[in-house]
Design a protein around this motif. Sequence first.
Motif, short mmCIF file in Angstrom:
data_model
loop_
_atom_site.label_atom_id
_atom_site.label_comp_id
_atom_site.label_asym_id
_atom_site.label_seq_id
_atom_site.Cartn_x
_atom_site.Cartn_y
_atom_site.Cartn_z
N VAL A 65 0.79 -1.15 0.06
CA VAL A 65 -0.13 -0.05 0.00
C VAL A 65 0.93 1.17 0.14
CG1 VAL A 65 -1.87 1.15 1.26
CG2 VAL A 65 -1.42 -1.33 1.54
N ARG A 66 0.71 2.13 -1.07
CA ARG A 66 1.57 3.42 -1.01
C ARG A 66 0.64 4.29 0.07
NH1 ARG A 66 5.29 4.45 -5.15
NH2 ARG A 66 5.87 2.39 -5.78
N GLU A 67 1.29 4.62 1.09
CA GLU A 67 0.58 5.63 2.16
C GLU A 67 1.09 7.00 1.96
OE1 GLU A 67 1.90 3.87 5.73
OE2 GLU A 67 0.54 1.98 5.29
N GLY A 68 1.90 7.33 1.16
CA GLY A 68 2.29 8.75 1.06
C GLY A 68 1.26 9.53 0.03
N SER A 69 1.22 10.70 0.21
CA SER A 69 0.37 11.57 -0.65
C SER A 69 1.44 11.50 -1.69
CB SER A 69 0.18 13.04 -0.01
OG SER A 69 1.19 13.70 0.31
N GLY A 70 0.74 11.75 -2.99
CA GLY A 70 1.65 12.04 -4.05
C GLY A 70 2.19 10.66 -4.79
N GLY A 71 1.40 9.77 -4.40
CA GLY A 71 1.96 8.20 -4.93
C GLY A 71 3.22 7.69 -4.37
N THR A 72 3.81 8.41 -3.44
CA THR A 72 4.90 7.81 -2.62
C THR A 72 4.60 6.78 -1.69
OG1 THR A 72 4.86 9.57 -1.05
CG2 THR A 72 6.47 9.72 -2.96
N ASP B 125 14.61 12.02 -6.70
CA ASP B 125 14.27 11.82 -8.37
C ASP B 125 13.81 13.41 -8.75
OD1 ASP B 125 12.68 11.54 -10.17
OD2 ASP B 125 12.25 9.52 -9.71
N GLU B 126 14.32 14.03 -9.60
CA GLU B 126 13.93 15.43 -9.99
C GLU B 126 12.57 15.61 -10.60
OE1 GLU B 126 17.29 17.89 -11.53
OE2 GLU B 126 18.70 16.23 -10.74
N ASP B 127 12.11 14.49 -11.20
CA ASP B 127 10.97 14.43 -11.99
C ASP B 127 9.64 14.43 -10.93
OD1 ASP B 127 12.40 14.42 -14.15
OD2 ASP B 127 12.48 12.31 -14.44
N THR B 128 9.98 13.67 -9.64
CA THR B 128 8.90 13.42 -9.08
C THR B 128 8.79 14.22 -7.82
OG1 THR B 128 9.72 11.50 -8.14
CG2 THR B 128 8.27 11.21 -9.84
N ASN B 129 10.15 14.89 -7.45
CA ASN B 129 10.41 15.53 -6.47
C ASN B 129 10.35 14.70 -5.09
OD1 ASN B 129 11.04 18.17 -7.45
ND2 ASN B 129 8.85 18.70 -7.50
N CYS B 130 11.01 13.43 -5.18
CA CYS B 130 10.74 12.35 -3.92
C CYS B 130 11.97 11.83 -3.97
CB CYS B 130 9.82 11.34 -4.43
SG CYS B 130 8.19 12.07 -4.47
N TRP B 131 12.27 11.47 -2.66
CA TRP B 131 13.52 10.48 -2.40
C TRP B 131 13.32 8.96 -2.48
CZ3 TRP B 131 18.20 12.10 -1.61
CH2 TRP B 131 18.36 13.63 -1.41
N ASN B 132 14.20 8.37 -3.14
CA ASN B 132 14.17 6.82 -3.18
C ASN B 132 15.31 6.38 -2.39
OD1 ASN B 132 14.33 4.15 -4.05
ND2 ASN B 132 13.90 4.89 -6.34
N VAL B 133 14.85 5.76 -1.21
CA VAL B 133 15.93 5.12 -0.18
C VAL B 133 16.03 3.91 -0.43
CG1 VAL B 133 16.11 5.06 2.40
CG2 VAL B 133 15.16 7.06 1.41
N THR B 134 17.21 3.42 -0.47
CA THR B 134 17.27 2.02 -0.52
C THR B 134 18.39 1.30 0.85
OG1 THR B 134 18.02 2.54 -2.86
CG2 THR B 134 18.55 0.39 -2.00
N THR B 135 17.91 0.29 0.84
CA THR B 135 18.60 -0.30 2.35
C THR B 135 19.46 -1.30 1.87
OG1 THR B 135 17.08 -2.17 2.38
CG2 THR B 135 16.36 -0.11 3.48
N GLU B 136 20.51 -1.64 2.79
CA GLU B 136 21.56 -2.61 2.56
C GLU B 136 20.98 -4.11 1.95
OE1 GLU B 136 25.52 -2.25 5.20
OE2 GLU B 136 24.02 -3.64 5.90
N HIS B 137 19.72 -4.45 2.50
CA HIS B 137 18.86 -5.73 2.10
C HIS B 137 18.35 -5.66 0.49
CE1 HIS B 137 19.28 -6.46 6.14
NE2 HIS B 137 18.36 -5.89 6.67
#
Length: 537
Positions: free
Chosen positions: A3-10, A120-132
């Motif tokens: 489920v995407r819980e953020g506003s703006g599709g994040t 991400d400059e197109d969506t003005n969002c952060w994409n966060v990646t974990t070690e897993h």
Amino acid sequence: MAVREGSGGTDFDAIVVGAGFSGLYMLYKLREAGFTTRVLESGGGVGGTWYWNRYPGARCDVESVDYSYSFSPELEQEWTWSERYSAQPEILAYLEHVADRFELRRDIQFDTKVSSARFDEDTNCWNVTTEHGESLTARFCIMATGCLSAPKLPEIEGVETFARATYHTGHWPHEPVDFSGLRVGIIGTGSSAIQSIPHIARQAAHLTVFQRTPNFSVPAWNHPLEPDYVQEVKSDYPARRELCRTSQAGFPTGTVEEAASSVSAEARRRRYEEKGAEGGLRFLGSFTDLLVDPDANETAAEFIRSKIREIVKDPETAAALCPRDYPAGTKRLCVDIDYYETYNRPNVTLVDLRSNPIERITEDSVVTAQGTHELDALVFATGFDAMTGALSQIDIEGLGGRTLKEKWKDGPRAHLGLTAAGFPNLFMITGPGSPSVLSNMVVSIEQHVDWVTQCMAYMRAEGLERIEPQPDAEDEWVELVSALADFTLFPRANSWYRGANVEGKAQVFMPYVGGVYTYRQQCDEVAQSGYKGFSIS
Ligand code: FAD
Ligand code: N01
């Protein structure tokens, strides 16, 4: 993420990295403000500093009644500190209680180390990646990664080869460590060493302390808190907290108006005795000029040295323990319980590395110029890659693919110590350029978290998606931080405050020395002006 819980599709409105004092309060505030939030924490539990630093003797040096959250009057009333300066297990228990009481754990993902964050400059969002390999998106990314959370081993030949038990104070095992009957060595004489040495010495067969630079330390005069005192504090908490917020360092020190240079030697000595008897960091508040006037500072430095000579019976050891090459308080003043007394024990040896440097570490020994010290266990109390270390371990990529590491290669640049030009929607709690480590950090943390939450709420209310500091506003702030520091004696020490403890790290004085109150006013002015100095779209 189903489920995407953020506003703006994040996935979420915000991702917070770290679950210490900063991350826990950040989550509480964001939830209260209606932002969906996920906290990512590399440790197996909450607590940050107090989760990792489980070494014997670990405790705070700001009084517990002040080194605690002020945001909840109920929490303030229901929690009772048992000691003036509480030990690590009690502070950790407090943070666990906070997590439980406000049901924070359900939004925290433990054992999850963040490896990268890309804007991400197109969506003005952060994409966060974990070690897993997990990847999460959010409009905002908040680094609550800590100023003293990247432990550092010493740069000594063979350091990795010691084959017997090794420990770092900043990454201590969860199970009890028993040094009974062992020959133990400890490298370092900063705050962590000064707290742990008396405990290890009481247990070990022999303790060898390897000291490169002696530190100034004053007694804590720790004691259990009387119920009447606790009641008095609790009945007046709002006023006490306000005093902390409007002070220089975030805790009450009393008012001093005299300069050390303006009074007689006898009056100075009396004041140092009085302040010393109060215990802890208040000593530095003895006079107004101690951190700006070298001659005034030398009177305080000499007072501490005189106490060392009074306590330590062997004159040679006492002389080696006396700091001489930097002003008192320009490396963090240590606060101890029986530190100098420990050198009177027959099972403790001080090795002065200035005259007898370490040449290498082997599988069973520390080898110095004058001999070989065979050891059963070796403790590294060698500190942290402070203020920027945890951030530089994450691959943070902002506009145009530029990384924060690249941006900061000549020293960290952050507007208000909170945000960095070229890294929209990224906030740092107690980042470089904020009062952070020069203050009661809980006061500074609460102020930052409140500011960030207010900023995010403002953006939501105005229908805005992106905020970042303007480069010239950031330049001005960085210059201000540096000019303020140059007005003081702080830059005269090779301290971790200026990155001097990490080989190859840019030498820039990182904390803001203007005090928590002035700083708060500056941050508030920015918010009240509709975020002057920021580009918002
Ligand atoms: P931290 O408590 O350091 O928490 C940061 C968290 O972020 C950590 O749990 C870490 O695991 C996590 N993290 C970091 N990077 C990542 C990543 N890439 N991915 C996932 N998680 C990550 N300050 C005072 O004001 N008074 C004191 O008395 C005092 N005593 C101290 C004693 C010791 C031994 C030490 C080391 C520090 C002390 N400090 C003190 C400073 C202390 O660090 C702060 O007071 C406070 O605890 C910082 O809280 P924080 O949440 O900002 O950072
Ligand atoms: O680390 P430090 P820390 N060979 O960097 C030595 C907070 N804190 O973990 O000065 C030999 O202060 C180094 O020597 P030198 C507090 O803010 C608070 O003790 O570089 N020695 C130094 O002696 C504190 O300031 C409390 O010459 C080497 C020591 O290791 C901060 O955390 C308790 C070496 C490191 O001291 C960090 O404190 C604990 C080498 N190659 C921590 N490399 C309280 O009391 C390093 N050293 C609340």
